[in-house]
Design an enzyme around this catalytic site. Structure first.
Site, PDB file in Angstrom:
ATOM      1  N   LEU A 262      40.827  49.581  33.940  1.00  0.00           N
ATOM      2  CA  LEU A 262      41.253  48.259  33.494  1.00  0.00           C
ATOM      3  C   LEU A 262      40.146  47.434  33.733  1.00  0.00           C
ATOM      4  O   LEU A 262      39.497  46.576  32.947  1.00  0.00           O
ATOM      5  CB  LEU A 262      42.538  47.875  34.111  1.00  0.00           C
ATOM      6  CG  LEU A 262      43.059  46.732  33.365  1.00  0.00           C
ATOM      7  CD1 LEU A 262      43.586  46.767  32.034  1.00  0.00           C
ATOM      8  CD2 LEU A 262      44.352  46.008  34.348  1.00  0.00           C
TER       9      LEU A 262
ATOM     10  N   CYS B 211      36.919  66.002  42.080  1.00  0.00           N
ATOM     11  CA  CYS B 211      36.678  64.980  41.084  1.00  0.00           C
ATOM     12  C   CYS B 211      35.508  65.609  39.966  1.00  0.00           C
ATOM     13  O   CYS B 211      34.587  66.059  40.312  1.00  0.00           O
ATOM     14  CB  CYS B 211      36.099  63.583  41.741  1.00  0.00           C
ATOM     15  SG  CYS B 211      35.539  62.433  40.529  1.00  0.00           S
TER      16      CYS B 211
ATOM     17  N   CYS C   7      27.058  59.709  29.945  1.00  0.00           N
ATOM     18  CA  CYS C   7      28.143  58.997  29.370  1.00  0.00           C
ATOM     19  C   CYS C   7      27.814  58.255  28.183  1.00  0.00           C
ATOM     20  O   CYS C   7      26.882  57.339  28.589  1.00  0.00           O
ATOM     21  CB  CYS C   7      29.219  58.285  30.388  1.00  0.00           C
ATOM     22  SG  CYS C   7      30.424  57.645  29.630  1.00  0.00           S
TER      23      CYS C   7
ATOM     24  N   GLU D 122      27.447  66.614  38.226  1.00  0.00           N
ATOM     25  CA  GLU D 122      28.081  66.581  39.516  1.00  0.00           C
ATOM     26  C   GLU D 122      29.393  66.626  39.638  1.00  0.00           C
ATOM     27  O   GLU D 122      30.431  66.158  38.754  1.00  0.00           O
ATOM     28  CB  GLU D 122      27.401  65.182  40.067  1.00  0.00           C
ATOM     29  CG  GLU D 122      25.823  65.290  40.503  1.00  0.00           C
ATOM     30  CD  GLU D 122      25.626  63.861  40.875  1.00  0.00           C
ATOM     31  OE1 GLU D 122      24.433  64.137  41.617  1.00  0.00           O
ATOM     32  OE2 GLU D 122      26.201  62.985  40.767  1.00  0.00           O
TER      33      GLU D 122
ATOM     34  N   GLU E 118      33.159  60.187  29.734  1.00  0.00           N
ATOM     35  CA  GLU E 118      34.619  59.752  29.381  1.00  0.00           C
ATOM     36  C   GLU E 118      35.481  61.027  28.818  1.00  0.00           C
ATOM     37  O   GLU E 118      35.233  61.525  27.832  1.00  0.00           O
ATOM     38  CB  GLU E 118      34.278  58.684  28.270  1.00  0.00           C
ATOM     39  CG  GLU E 118      35.743  58.325  27.472  1.00  0.00           C
ATOM     40  CD  GLU E 118      36.701  57.872  28.266  1.00  0.00           C
ATOM     41  OE1 GLU E 118      36.719  57.207  29.154  1.00  0.00           O
ATOM     42  OE2 GLU E 118      38.025  58.558  28.164  1.00  0.00           O
TER      43      GLU E 118
ATOM     44  N   ASN F 150      31.139  49.786  44.324  1.00  0.00           N
ATOM     45  CA  ASN F 150      30.254  50.548  45.036  1.00  0.00           C
ATOM     46  C   ASN F 150      28.888  50.204  44.684  1.00  0.00           C
ATOM     47  O   ASN F 150      28.441  50.697  43.584  1.00  0.00           O
ATOM     48  CB  ASN F 150      30.450  52.077  44.945  1.00  0.00           C
ATOM     49  CG  ASN F 150      31.923  52.446  45.420  1.00  0.00           C
ATOM     50  OD1 ASN F 150      31.780  52.303  46.674  1.00  0.00           O
ATOM     51  ND2 ASN F 150      32.728  53.182  44.895  1.00  0.00           N
TER      52      ASN F 150
ATOM     53  N   CYS G 191      32.879  56.523  43.478  1.00  0.00           N
ATOM     54  CA  CYS G 191      33.221  56.087  42.052  1.00  0.00           C
ATOM     55  C   CYS G 191      31.985  55.424  41.504  1.00  0.00           C
ATOM     56  O   CYS G 191      31.534  54.285  42.195  1.00  0.00           O
ATOM     57  CB  CYS G 191      34.417  55.099  41.806  1.00  0.00           C
ATOM     58  SG  CYS G 191      35.996  55.954  42.356  1.00  0.00           S
TER      59      CYS G 191
ATOM     60  N   CYS H 181      28.560  50.936  36.120  1.00  0.00           N
ATOM     61  CA  CYS H 181      28.629  52.319  36.405  1.00  0.00           C
ATOM     62  C   CYS H 181      27.286  52.888  36.322  1.00  0.00           C
ATOM     63  O   CYS H 181      26.636  52.811  35.185  1.00  0.00           O
ATOM     64  CB  CYS H 181      29.418  52.980  35.493  1.00  0.00           C
ATOM     65  SG  CYS H 181      29.810  54.575  35.836  1.00  0.00           S
TER      66      CYS H 181
ATOM     67  N   CYS I  39      29.238  51.290  30.595  1.00  0.00           N
ATOM     68  CA  CYS I  39      29.934  50.425  31.130  1.00  0.00           C
ATOM     69  C   CYS I  39      29.062  49.500  32.353  1.00  0.00           C
ATOM     70  O   CYS I  39      28.072  50.421  33.195  1.00  0.00           O
ATOM     71  CB  CYS I  39      31.346  50.707  32.007  1.00  0.00           C
ATOM     72  SG  CYS I  39      32.393  51.462  30.988  1.00  0.00           S
TER      73      CYS I  39
ATOM     74  N   SER J 106      41.291  60.086  33.772  1.00  0.00           N
ATOM     75  CA  SER J 106      41.023  58.448  33.884  1.00  0.00           C
ATOM     76  C   SER J 106      40.069  58.212  32.412  1.00  0.00           C
ATOM     77  O   SER J 106      39.289  59.060  32.185  1.00  0.00           O
ATOM     78  CB  SER J 106      40.140  58.506  34.969  1.00  0.00           C
ATOM     79  OG  SER J 106      39.801  56.813  35.066  1.00  0.00           O
TER      80      SER J 106
HETATM   81  N1  SAH Z   1      35.125  57.341  31.944  1.00  0.00           N
HETATM   82  C1  SAH Z   1      36.427  57.580  32.701  1.00  0.00           C
HETATM   83  C2  SAH Z   1      36.158  58.659  33.705  1.00  0.00           C
HETATM   84  C3  SAH Z   1      35.373  58.152  34.975  1.00  0.00           C
HETATM   85  S1  SAH Z   1      36.524  57.440  36.192  1.00  0.00           S
HETATM   86  C4  SAH Z   1      36.750  56.144  33.224  1.00  0.00           C
HETATM   87  O1  SAH Z   1      36.020  55.275  33.394  1.00  0.00           O
HETATM   88  O2  SAH Z   1      37.924  56.044  33.612  1.00  0.00           O
HETATM   89  C5  SAH Z   1      35.276  56.894  37.616  1.00  0.00           C
HETATM   90  C6  SAH Z   1      35.840  55.451  37.959  1.00  0.00           C
HETATM   91  O3  SAH Z   1      35.067  54.871  38.592  1.00  0.00           O
HETATM   92  C7  SAH Z   1      36.225  54.437  36.825  1.00  0.00           C
HETATM   93  O4  SAH Z   1      37.594  53.988  37.006  1.00  0.00           O
HETATM   94  C8  SAH Z   1      35.100  53.516  36.775  1.00  0.00           C
HETATM   95  O5  SAH Z   1      35.534  52.259  36.077  1.00  0.00           O
HETATM   96  C9  SAH Z   1      34.920  53.306  38.184  1.00  0.00           C
HETATM   97  N2  SAH Z   1      33.472  52.891  38.583  1.00  0.00           N
HETATM   98  C10 SAH Z   1      32.403  53.097  37.815  1.00  0.00           C
HETATM   99  N3  SAH Z   1      31.451  52.476  38.500  1.00  0.00           N
HETATM  100  C11 SAH Z   1      31.844  52.024  39.659  1.00  0.00           C
HETATM  101  C12 SAH Z   1      31.169  51.463  40.956  1.00  0.00           C
HETATM  102  N4  SAH Z   1      29.998  50.996  40.735  1.00  0.00           N
HETATM  103  N5  SAH Z   1      32.022  50.980  41.646  1.00  0.00           N
HETATM  104  C13 SAH Z   1      33.488  51.343  42.012  1.00  0.00           C
HETATM  105  N6  SAH Z   1      34.033  51.901  40.761  1.00  0.00           N
HETATM  106  C14 SAH Z   1      33.400  52.377  39.882  1.00  0.00           C
END
Ligand code: SAH
Length: 348
Positions: A216, A105, A112, A92, A162, A292, A335, A119, A116, A193
């Site tokens: 972070l 985006c 992935c 997507e 990632e 989210n 996100c 996510c 995390c 990112s």
């Molecule tokens: N893997 C990379 C690129 C993805 S960026 C990274 O993690 O930086 C996607 C962003 O959305 C990241 O900052 C991630 O931490 C954030 N994210 C993931 N799940 C989320 C959620 N449920 N609510 C808000 N932000 C989220």
């Protein structure tokens, strides 16, 4: 056997390939100009190439890496495209229109591997890396969806996957994105990112002076180990130490620190106050993203009052901080929500 995809190659790499098959090296820029600056999708439309050359190129190369499965439009104007690779993998990308810019985006992997805990993409598991052609074709396909109604002005590698675990293909794609004869985006309009795959950061920044965003999400290893499991491999002091060391490398560009606020987990005032000392010595901008919610996680966003208190405490410590308004949550485009759910019954 299917032909190799021309979009997998930066202009420099294409020069070499062309030369090897007896085509003048400078044709690489010409073809890239047609493909990326003018947005054509077939060799036949490249009218200043001889017929013989167009035939030769069409025999050696394919051009299209992705097809559009469905497009969904959010109430706030955000567009999510469900795309398919030639081997049937699905991914997507999301277009976020704002007043002065349109940010795309893009995804770098199918699924992935990092898992995390908050996510939705992590819950999918990992299928494979996207090729460079599949990365840049996300821009071509979204331009097709927009049909000239709007231009993509900014690009963020914040979709599925990632980016730093797919560094070779990512850098080849970035070379096309910032090359003046290809997409011609200013490097400062491109943001990658990462969760912080420490050994790869310096090489990424050596490709072009792009922006780096670092996920972070916590101010202690204890909490970050839970949210971002790769923290056990590259803990906070290692990650932040590397960013401090690279401070001069990236030409005064601030690092964007993304911090997803989760109720009761990382949203205390102590967390807010720990941020400034933690990031000391790094030109930083903190981006707060209220969690989210999605089906794969119990986590929730803090109350608006708690978010506001956190924001104020960070600002009071002297850090630059913004609160990211969630875009496209009604179509699971925000996100952390990209997980290939739905989208087939209400195509726009
Ligand atoms: N893997 C990379 C690129 C993805 S960026 C990274 O993690 O930086 C996607 C962003 O959305 C990241 O900052 C991630 O931490 C954030 N994210 C993931 N799940 C989320 C959620 N449920 N609510 C808000 N932000 C989220």
């Amino acid at each position: 056997m299917s032909l190799p995809c021309l979009k997998d190659h930066s202009i420099d790499s294409l020069r070499e390939r062309f030369q090897a098959s007896g085509i003048e090296r400078w044709r690489a820029e010409q073809v890239a100009g047609w493909l990326y600056a003018r947005g054509v999708e077939s060799f036949d439309e490249m009218t200043d190439l001889s017929r013989e050359l167009r035939v030769q190129l069409a025999e050696q190369w394919s051009l299209r890496a992705l097809e559009i499965d469905a497009v969904q439009r959010s109430l706030d104007g955000t567009l999510k495209a469900a795309l398919r690779t030639r081997d049937g993998a699905r991914l997507e990308s999301v277009l976020i229109p704002e007043e002065a810019r349109n940010t795309l985006c893009v995804s770098t992997q199918v699924g992935c591997p990092l898992a995390c805990s908050f996510c939705a993409t992590g819950a999918l598991g990992f299928t494979r890396n996207l090729t460079a052609g599949e990365i840049v074709d996300q821009v071509c396909r979204m331009r097709e969806v927009l049909g000239g109604a709007a231009e993509i002005t900014n690009l963020v590698f914040m979709g599925m996957g990632e980016p730093l675990l797919n560094l070779a293909n990512l850098t080849e794609a970035i070379r096309l994105l910032v090359h003046p004869k290809a997409f011609g985006l200013a490097p400062r309009r491109v943001t990658v990112s990462t969760v912080g795959v420490v050994p790869q950061i310096e090489e990424l920044l050596s490709v072009a002076p792009i922006h780096l965003a670092v996920s972070l999400h916590a101010t202690t290893d204890e909490v970050r180990d839970v949210l971002v499991p790769i923290n056990r491999q590259f803990p906070l002091d290692v990650l932040l130490g590397e960013l401090r060391r690279l401070e001069g490398v990236n030409k005064r560009r601030p690092v964007f620190f993304e911090y997803t606020l989760i109720d009761g987990l990382n949203d205390s005032l102590e967390d807010a106050r720990r941020l400034a000392p933690l990031l000391h010595g790094i030109p930083a901008k903190v981006n707060l993203i209220p969690m989210n919610a999605h089906d794969d996680s119990e986590y929730r966003a803090p109350s608006p009052a708690r978010i506001d208190g956190f924001l104020r405490a960070v600002a009071a410590s002297g850090l630059r901080v913004t609160l990211r308004r969630s875009r496209g949550p009604d179509i699971q485009a925000a996100c952390g929500q990209l997980a290939l759910r739905g989208g087939h019954d209400h195509a726009a």
